[in-house]
Design a protein around this motif. Structure first.
Motif, short mmCIF file in Angstrom:
data_model
loop_
_atom_site.label_atom_id
_atom_site.label_comp_id
_atom_site.label_asym_id
_atom_site.label_seq_id
_atom_site.Cartn_x
_atom_site.Cartn_y
_atom_site.Cartn_z
N ARG A 82 -4.84 8.33 2.18
CA ARG A 82 -5.26 7.83 0.87
C ARG A 82 -6.51 6.96 1.01
NH1 ARG A 82 -3.14 6.95 -4.63
NH2 ARG A 82 -1.35 7.94 -3.67
N MET A 83 -6.45 6.15 2.04
CA MET A 83 -7.56 5.24 2.30
C MET A 83 -8.86 6.02 2.44
SD MET A 83 -7.40 2.47 5.21
CE MET A 83 -7.31 3.48 6.65
N VAL B 138 -0.67 6.72 3.65
CA VAL B 138 -1.52 5.59 3.26
C VAL B 138 -2.90 5.72 3.92
CG1 VAL B 138 -1.82 3.10 3.41
CG2 VAL B 138 0.39 4.04 2.81
N MET C 274 0.82 -1.21 0.00
CA MET C 274 0.00 0.00 0.00
C MET C 274 0.85 1.26 0.00
SD MET C 274 -2.55 -1.33 2.93
CE MET C 274 -3.63 -2.72 2.70
#
Lengths: 487, 223
Positions: free
Chosen positions: B190-191, B187, B99
């Motif tokens: 982004r999620m 990350v 990821m």
């Protein structure tokens, strides 16, 4: 995908065998982590499903605009009129909203969906699928594919079952505290027996709160410092079993051999002595299940069982393919004989059981039988499939060779990966009638000694006990399996 | 940020985040990760065979958007890849499952820095999307006298890609945690973007030199 699989395989092929083994070792570690992750996700999605079901509008209620889609509370026309959730477009009252961002909100169910999407990593899988179209039904990591490609060659890679108990029960952990102030396990066997019987009396007096903690009543009577407890995570059948106990009018009757028990059902060899030892005649022809809860001719449990599950929506059947077994232990270790067969049950009902044919003289039986359960799909929620392997004996006795428990909820029958057959390692019976948990390491010897004394003391009346030491989360659990003499 | 869990074998965490370290052979990916997970340093150079991973549980405190201040238990799976060319096809196959990426080079090796560009294109080709979350890491900052790559140079490159840059030292532990945490933060952000952004125009073959713009491609929860 298959092309890339091939190239991957080639990659590993180019490595030296030592290197390959190292890579595979890493992949196996990865597999373990993924198994934990899959279980976590399954649990999470199951919870979401529960929430959804609770929040769903049911047919019994009228599907009006004027109720909150989640809590079903009526909504007013002007006052508390609710608002439409962006996620599901249902009208939601102000109580069933969860803030998302600074101003935005979602209904409870949409919010939970969103959370699950984060936490399960589904967001990533979807992102990835945009770039690498998924041909298989299931998202597979590179590691998974590599491992699969290679596990065919090396047989010693064991498939990890889908649900090892991932964490210790909260209840159990909290109970550990109780032991701190308990005195060492030095009680005599008489005390043990007395308190055990008092447990049963206690239980039989309070039939109503069957659930939960009653099974772990802490007996302080006569200064006995152990606890009679059952492991909750496995307690479905245990509760059933205890439920049977409650019906027992008194202790002597409880253990009386009931002649009704010996009815002729499908497997005469099934209705064994264990079952009849405690059965109390209230059960019908399912009574052979009672053997599940008893003490077995405990041969050591080894080996694996190959199973695959699918659901046939057409005739609403759960189809279990029992492929084969391997490395089973001998049902009769002395004579080195083994006539294995597999019995399937859907727990906790145990309403129907299915059996395969008995294979003679083999520890690597090949069954290749498809056993079908008629069960509605939605009824699978909360159920577990129990596949147990038994050694069929001539003299009405059978011995237990191990079992596999597979939770059926969260089982993605559409998923290709879930459809293919898996080797599941057989495990010991997890449902004992009672277990004594001793957390202090120093006391184990004591416990063991005492249980030896128990055996000695009770030998004349053919009582039987065995001690198992399990090192479990650095606690030592001594399980005493007590079988009472039949009167 | 650290949390010590007695057992790592339970599912008691909120997120499983998979990060991957890549870069030339010998830039210190393994020691970097070892420093991060175990807070230890092994000066010996042992070349990684193919792939490996390390794990660590951390507590992540959300700093952005909807869940500010909330804490989550994050299980980090940190993939370590071999820098050697002969493992290349194997290691790049693992890119797609990560990821976020720690793109590492050696501050004492100009060549490893020049190769960052190649690694970048490898990432674009093999990662889960065209513009994944990346942190550029210049390792071996403690070897100041052997330094070949200047901070300004590296910073410029990082800015060009629109990614954060850290100068770390696995030997002293400087900035190691920060680099990983920054990546984790990216990350996690982004999620949230992925899930919350309404389905925008379909992701088409966009020019991929600019790595900073996100690519929303997630549908809203449809229940």
């Amino acid at each position: 995908m298959s092309a890339s699989d091939c190239s991957l395989k080639m990659d590993l092929g180019l490595l030296q065998s030592q290197e390959r083994e190292r890579v595979l070792e890493v992949l196996r570690r990865d597999k373990q982590l993924r198994t934990i992750e899959e279980n976590r996700i399954r649990r999470m999605k199951h919870e979401l499903q529960e929430l959804r079901r609770r929040g769903a509008k049911s047919y019994t209620r009228q599907y009006g605009e004027r109720t909150c889609a989640r809590c079903q509370r009526p909504l007013g026309k002007f006052w508390n009129s609710g608002a439409v959730c962006f996620g599901c477009s249902h009208r939601i009252c102000s109580r069933c909203r969860v803030g998302v961002g600074t101003e935005d909100w979602r209904c409870t169910v949409c919010h939970a969906c969103r959370e699950v999407k984060f936490r399960s990593g589904d967001w990533f899988i979807e992102m990835r699928a945009n770039k690498f179209p998924v041909t298989a039904d299931k998202y597979e990591t590179t590691g998974e594919k590599l491992l699969q490609a290679y596990s065919i060659h090396s047989s010693h890679i064991s498939v990890i079952p889908p649900t090892p108990p991932p964490h210790m029960d909260q209840q159990f952990l909290s109970r550990l505290g109780d032991f701190k102030d308990s005195k060492p396990f030095t009680k005599s066997v008489e005390d043990l027996m007395v308190s055990f019987t008092s447990q049963i009396k206690k239980i039989s007096t309070s039939q109503n709160d069957v659930r939960g903690d009653l099974l772990s009543v802490n007996s302080n009577r006569r200064r006995s410092h152990f606890q009679y407890s059952t492991q909750k995570s496995l307690s479905d059948t245990e509760i059933n079993k205890s439920g049977h106990l409650y019906h027992g009018p008194s202790l002597p009757n409880l253990f009386k051999k009931d002649s009704d028990q010996e009815e002729s059902s499908t497997g005469a060899e099934e209705e064994t002595s264990f079952g009849s030892d405690y059965s109390i005649g209230k059960r019908g022809s399912n009574s052979s299940n009672s053997t599940d809860c008893g003490v077995f001719e405990s041969v050591s449990v080894t080996g694996e069982l190959e199973l695959s599950l699918s659901y046939n929506a057409k005739n609403s059947c759960l189809e279990v393919t029992v492929g084969a077994g391997r490395n089973l232990s001998y049902g009769d270790p002395k004579k080195k004989k083994c006539h294995p067969y597999v019995k399937l049950c859907v727990l906790p009902e145990k309403s129907s059981k299915l059996k395969t044919a008995v294979k003679k003289n083999t520890t690597d039986p090949i069954f290749n039988e498809v056993l079908k359960y008629r069960i509605e799909r939605h009824l699978l929620l909360g159920k577990r499939l129990q596949a147990s392997v038994w050694h069929s004996r001539t003299l009405k006795r059978k011995s237990f060779l191990g079992e596999v428990l597979i939770p059926l909820d969260g089982w993605r029958f559409e998923d290709k990966a879930f459809q293919c057959s898996n080797w599941y390692p057989l495990s010991l019976k997890v449902k004992q009638r009672g277990s004594f948990i001793i957390c202090d390491q120093n006391n184990i010897d004591m416990g063991a000694k005492d249980s030896k004394r128990l055996r000695l003391l009770k030998k004349p009346s053919s009582s039987y006990s065995s001690v198992k030491l399990l090192n479990c989360y650095s606690c030592f659990i001594i399980k005493l399996l007590i079988r009472f003499p039949s009167l | 940020m650290l949390s010590h869990c007695t057992t790592m074998t339970d599912g008691d965490y909120d997120f499983l985040i998979k990060l991957l370290a890549l870069g030339d052979s010998g830039v210190g990916k393994t020691t970097f990760l070892y420093r991060y997970t175990d807070n230890k340093f092994n000066p010996k150079f042992i070349t990684t065979v193919g792939i490996d991973f390390r794990e660590k549980r951390v507590v992540y405190t959300a700093s952005n958007g909807t869940t500010t201040g909330k804490t989550f238990k994050v299980h980090l799976q940190l993939w370590d890849t071999a820098g050697q060319e002969r493992f290349r096809s194997l290691t790049t196959a693992f890119f797609r499952d990560a990821m976020g990426f720690l793109l590492m080079f050696d501050l004492t090796s100009q060549q490893s820095f020049l190769n960052v560009r190649n690694w970048m294109s490898q990432l674009q080709a093999n990662a889960y999307c065209e513009n994944p979350d990346i942190v550029l890491v210049g390792n071996k900052a403690d070897l100041a006298d052997q330094r070949e790559v200047q901070e300004k140079q590296a910073k410029e490159l990082a800015d060009k890609y629109g990614i954060p840059y850290f100068e770390t030292s696995a030997a002293t532990g400087v900035e190691v945690d920060k680099a990983v945490i920054t990546l984790l933060d990216l990350v996690m952000k982004r999620m949230e973007q992925c899930v919350d952004k309404p389905p925008a125009e379909p992701a088409n073959g966009n020019e991929s030199t600019k790595l900073s713009d996100e690519q929303p491609s997630e549908k809203k929860c449809a229940c």
